[in-house]
Design an enzyme around this catalytic site. Structure first.
Site, PDB file in Angstrom:
ATOM      1  CB  SER A  94      -0.960  -0.036   1.187  1.00  0.00           C
ATOM      2  OG  SER A  94      -1.879   1.023   1.125  1.00  0.00           O
ATOM      3  CG  ASP A 237      -2.652   3.996  -1.520  1.00  0.00           C
ATOM      4  OD1 ASP A 237      -3.371   4.072  -2.537  1.00  0.00           O
ATOM      5  OD2 ASP A 237      -2.914   3.237  -0.578  1.00  0.00           O
ATOM      6  CG  ASP A 239      -3.112  -0.661  -2.410  1.00  0.00           C
ATOM      7  OD1 ASP A 239      -2.980   0.509  -2.008  1.00  0.00           O
ATOM      8  OD2 ASP A 239      -3.751  -1.523  -1.779  1.00  0.00           O
ATOM      9  CG  ASP A 241      -6.318   1.072  -0.762  1.00  0.00           C
ATOM     10  OD1 ASP A 241      -5.439   1.951  -0.701  1.00  0.00           O
ATOM     11  OD2 ASP A 241      -6.441   0.181   0.105  1.00  0.00           O
TER      12      ASP A 241
END
Length: 453
Positions: A94, A237, A239, A241
């Site tokens: 992340s 970020d 990933d 999300d």
């Protein structure tokens, strides 16, 4: 939970997080799921291919066939899992720096696993009771094409594309070299926006900035907004999300202000919203003015999603939830964080007024966040104990939902150990910046003194 923290399990690769460990986690998850097929994705980190291979081996060893999606945002993997009705493993750290990687586990409904399910997998992992298949029953893997395109199509169907396109918006976008670099530029163009990018090539070295979308890492995005006369800046970020925003002047918008604006547009009387113990007074005010209830949880998406499910099972309506770090959840869409979907919801607020006006009602608070590093578990315990002693002696209301939070009426401060990094995080919020800084510095000094002793 010993292994799964506030959002999966993470660590420095080849130190805390090894291929052997990832293989065991995947095998434990596959054992508990008992599924014939399991999806697998990763972000752009350099160690992603190695760890994805380890995860695929662990899943195959318990008899599962593996659908390998390659580099995708976490919400794209979740969308694929929901569409196919199969669980999934995401290799990502992340927002953590480049040396880190990790694992997120997703159920067959496309939602990150509840605490109860994670505990079941952790039990299998720790007692070594993975159920390995016979040699001629082990799984195979196959490459899945088109998952990113399918994800964008689902996003487009879920938002007010016509209204956003009609606003003729210019978007400055910083995917931070992460998985969103492969989906968000096309998505915003398909929404009818003009798109300008920085740090938009996938690169696990993260050469332009660290993956965490915080103000100190996003100077280039503010410059891009100003240079291109963009209506808004959007950052993800690693990933994708999460989404963080800049206004039309190239000024950073606090994530808590964005969450408050999105919540204000979604909440009504009798609704419930969910956030973590580091919630800003901004959301508290919005919930009160909307006639909605506010539920607090320990920090982390896993905790918030688990509570949303519990509330929905009890018949409560939860239109919006999340944290002020850019991780916003719209449960009617999916009980997951999705940076692109969150950004589209924010763009829909810009149809009639500029970003600065959208968030202006939620200004007036100053936030400070600091990290105090620790070397080992003994030092971690020392820091937490010192925070607790300070909180109990402070002249304020103490909450121990997660760490120690002290409310002083005009301000609050919180100390709690991170679930993903070897740090104790210190948060403070006040109407005056000097007051927030004073509280944060005072508590950091207490923790640093305890570590020194």
């Amino acid at each position: 939970m010993q292994v799964f923290g506030s959002s999966g399990t993470r660590g420095r690769v080849t130190e805390e997080l090894t291929p052997e460990f990832v293989l065991r986690v995947a095998a434990a998850a596959g054992t508990v799921w008992g599924a014939d097929r399991i999806a697998l994705g990763r972000d752009t980190r350099l160690t992603g291919p190695m760890l994805a291979n380890a995860a695929a081996s662990g899943l195959a060893s318990v008899g599962a066939d593996v659908d390998r999606l390659g580099v995708v945002p976490t919400p794209a993997l979740q969308a694929y899992a929901a569409a196919e009705g199969i669980p999934a493993v995401m290799v990502t750290a992340s927002h953590n720096p480049a040396p880190y990687n990790g694992i997120k586990l997703v159920g067959a409904d496309g939602v990150e696993l509840s605490i109860e399910r994670l505990e079941a997998i952790e039990s299998v992992l720790l007692d070594g009771s993975q159920t390995h298949a016979a040699w001629d029953r082990t799984g195979t893997d196959r490459r899945i094409e088109g998952a990113r395109r399918r994800y964008r199509e689902e996003l487009l169907a879920a938002v007010d594309r016509e209204a956003i396109a009609g606003a003729d918006l210019t978007v400055a976008l910083d995917p931070g070299h992460g998985a969103g670099a492969l989906t968000s530029p096309d998505f915003f163009r398909e929404l009818g926006c003009s798109v300008r990018t920085v740090n938009a090539h996938p690169d696990g070295h993260f050469p332009g900035r660290d993956p965490e979308p915080v103000a100190k890492n996003l100077g280039d995005l503010g410059d891009l907004v100003r240079a291109t006369d963009a209506d808004v800046g959007i950052a993800h970020d690693g990933d994708a999300d999460r989404a963080i925003f800049f206004d039309e002047h190239g000024e950073y918008i606090e994530g808590d202000a964005t969450l408050a604006a999105l919540a204000d547009a979604a909440l009504g009387p009798g609704d419930t919203t969910v956030s973590a113990v580091n919630v800003s007074q901004r959301l508290v005010d919005v919930a009160q003015s909307s006639g909605a209830d506010l539920e607090l949880t320990p920090i982390g998406s896993t905790q918030i999603m688990t509570r949303i499910r519990e509330l929905q099972s009890a018949g409560e309506t939860v239109p919006v939830a999340g944290e002020g770090n850019g991780g916003v959840i719209f449960p009617a869409y999916r009980i997951n964080r999705d940076g692109a979907y969150t950004a589209a919801r924010f763009l829909s607020l810009l149809v009639d007024r500029p970003a600065s006006e959208v968030v202006e009602p939620y200004d007036g608070y100053a936030n400070v966040r600091e990290n105090v590093h620790y070397a080992d578990e003994a030092e971690r315990a020392t820091l937490v104990e010192a925070a607790g002693e300070w909180a109990r002696n402070a002249d304020g209301e103490v909450s121990t939902i997660d760490g120690y939070r002290v409310d002083f009426g005009d301000a609050w401060v919180l100390a709690r150990p991170s679930g993903t990094e070897p740090v104790v995080r210190v948060y403070a919020e006040a109407r005056e910046a000097s007051r927030a800084r004073e509280l944060a510095d005072r508590l950091v000094a207490v923790l640093e003194a305890a570590a020194g002793e």
